[in-house]
Enzyme design. Structure first.
Site, PDB file in Angstrom:
ATOM      1  N   LEU A  58       0.810  -1.222   0.000  1.00 44.68           N
ATOM      2  CA  LEU A  58       0.000   0.000   0.000  1.00 44.68           C
ATOM      3  C   LEU A  58       0.840   1.267   0.000  1.00 44.68           C
ATOM      4  O   LEU A  58       0.455   2.275  -0.587  1.00 44.68           O
ATOM      5  CB  LEU A  58      -0.906  -0.006   1.244  1.00 44.68           C
ATOM      6  CG  LEU A  58      -1.598   1.308   1.609  1.00 44.68           C
ATOM      7  CD1 LEU A  58      -2.762   1.571   0.664  1.00 44.68           C
ATOM      8  CD2 LEU A  58      -2.094   1.284   3.058  1.00 44.68           C
ATOM      9  N   TYR A  59       1.991   1.246   0.656  1.00 46.60           N
ATOM     10  CA  TYR A  59       2.730   2.473   0.927  1.00 46.60           C
ATOM     11  C   TYR A  59       3.123   3.223  -0.343  1.00 46.60           C
ATOM     12  O   TYR A  59       3.795   2.679  -1.219  1.00 46.60           O
ATOM     13  CB  TYR A  59       3.974   2.180   1.753  1.00 46.60           C
ATOM     14  CG  TYR A  59       3.699   1.658   3.154  1.00 46.60           C
ATOM     15  CD1 TYR A  59       2.431   1.762   3.736  1.00 46.60           C
ATOM     16  CD2 TYR A  59       4.706   1.064   3.903  1.00 46.60           C
ATOM     17  CE1 TYR A  59       2.183   1.286   4.998  1.00 46.60           C
ATOM     18  CE2 TYR A  59       4.464   0.585   5.181  1.00 46.60           C
ATOM     19  CZ  TYR A  59       3.206   0.688   5.724  1.00 46.60           C
ATOM     20  OH  TYR A  59       2.955   0.214   6.982  1.00 46.60           O
ATOM     21  N   THR A  60       2.700   4.482  -0.393  1.00 52.77           N
ATOM     22  CA  THR A  60       2.982   5.411  -1.500  1.00 52.77           C
ATOM     23  C   THR A  60       2.806   4.747  -2.867  1.00 52.77           C
ATOM     24  O   THR A  60       3.625   4.928  -3.777  1.00 52.77           O
ATOM     25  CB  THR A  60       4.392   6.027  -1.363  1.00 52.77           C
ATOM     26  OG1 THR A  60       5.369   4.980  -1.215  1.00 52.77           O
ATOM     27  CG2 THR A  60       4.478   6.944  -0.165  1.00 52.77           C
ATOM     28  N   GLY A  62       3.227   1.834  -3.966  1.00 52.09           N
ATOM     29  CA  GLY A  62       4.245   0.894  -4.421  1.00 52.09           C
ATOM     30  C   GLY A  62       5.640   1.473  -4.465  1.00 52.09           C
ATOM     31  O   GLY A  62       6.626   0.732  -4.600  1.00 52.09           O
TER      32      GLY A  62
END
Length: 369
Positions: A58-60, A62
């Site tokens: 999920l973070y930024t 990918g």
């Protein structure tokens, strides 16, 4: 600082007590670190001896996984690095099977993460959040299949109810699946709820707790005040949010901040360092995830274990941050429990029954010259 390493839960995986979080790698969410800053923080962490990296698909969007994989590869650290990533969240609108904890999504997500990370295996793969739908049996069987296929090495759970964690570990034990080695949960002087269920579960059943938000989204760094003009940091942007993870501006928490500031001054340390030290040295805690947007923040945080909090000062922090035990935990204290033993002193094991295993000292020579 000198980094020390301990096994994660009942596994043989050795991880540093401070982990590097990568949710701040990338600016796609309107805050975070650019590539040069992220790389500088990565380098500083590695040079301090850190080996444990936390990220998620999920973070930024990918970017966090991609940059982490590139940084690890550029320095040739794949054998040394312990990479943890997570699945569950959906970034494909209209496709319900592109998120959640079902077998279809887990198999999709792990291949996508492996590609972004540029590796053929993940050291620790975690379910990001309970989806309230997928049976634990399906999750555990799928993760065990991935371990057997060599795509992942160990498994963990993040942000789940305690009963679900207990059921999942029982399923793993009874069916011979890969056991849960880690729980990733929020914990800080401003949020101590995990002490009632998760810490006892982890210590009794071999699950190490990975702490996220140990500074309560920056509240415990001291840069926020009850009455404040201007924007001091990211948490200000969430003052009116309904997101439960960012609702930190409460009277209880302001009292905690005030006492933390006094204790830090007496120790001659920064508030963030004291808050991190308190968390890292609490029962059941395996590692603490550091999240920073600036190199100076990370460097300051990396010194959090270079000192000890004296018992008297620790008691002050415990007292000011504590909250009444909720039912049924209010019945598990000495007030009720002494009636169980009818006044006779009882316990599980005497003091000193088992000593912790700590490997340290000089290596023996293997050469005669």
């Amino acid at each position: 600082m000198t980094m020390s390493y301990y096994t994660l839960g009942n596994s043989g995986l050795r991880v540093s007590r401070l982990a590097l979080g990568t949710m701040t790698f990338g600016t796609e969410w309107g805050w975070g670190a650019d590539r040069d800053t992220a790389r500088a923080m990565f380098d500083a962490y590695v040079e301090a001896g850190g080996n444990f990296f936390d990220t998620a698909d999920l973070y930024t969007g990918g970017t966090a996984e991609t940059w982490l994989g590139e940084f690890v590869a550029e320095r040739g650290l794949r054998d040394k690095a312990v990479i943890a990533t997570k699945f569950t969240m959906n970034s494909n609108p209209g496709n319900p099977n592109a998120g959640g904890n079902g077998r279809k999504n887990i198999m999709r997500a792990v291949d996508a993460s492996l590609k972004r990370l540029g590796t053929d295996y993940i050291d620790l793969y975690l379910m990001h959040i309970w989806d309230r739908l997928t049976p634990a049996e399906e999750v555990l069987r799928t993760l065990d299949d991935l371990v057997r296929a060599g795509k992942i090495r160990h498994i963990g759970l993040s942000d789940v109810p305690a009963w679900y964690a207990g059921r999942a570990q029982a399923i793993a034990e009874l069916r011979g699946y890969e056991p849960i080695s880690a729980l990733q949960l929020e914990y800080s002087l401003a949020e101590r709820a995990i002490e009632h269920e998760f810490v006892p579960f982890g210590t009794r059943h071999g699950v190490g707790i990975m702490v996220w938000s140990p500074l309560a989204s920056g509240l415990l760094s001291g840069k926020y005040r009850p009455v404040q003009a201007g924007n001091a940091g990211r948490l200000d942007g969430f003052r009116n949010t309904t997101h439960p993870g960012f609702q930190k501006f409460t009277e209880h928490n302001w009292t905690v901040v005030a006492e933390l500031e006094k204790v830090a001054a007496e120790l001659g340390r920064g508030m963030a360092q004291v808050a991190l030290n308190w968390v890292a040295t609490q029962p059941g805690i395996a590692t603490v995830i550091l999240g920073a947007t600036r190199l100076s923040q990370l460097q300051d945080n990396l010194a959090a274990l270079d000192f000890s909090i004296p018992p008297a000062l620790r008691q002050r922090l415990d007292k000011v941050s504590g909250t009444p035990a909720p039912f049924p935990h209010s019945y598990f204290g000495p007030e009720i429990q002494v009636r169980v033993a009818c006044g006779v002193v009882t316990g599980d094991k005497p003091s000193g029954y088992a000593s912790p295993v700590v490997v340290e000292g000089e290596a023996v020579a293997i050469s005669s010259t």
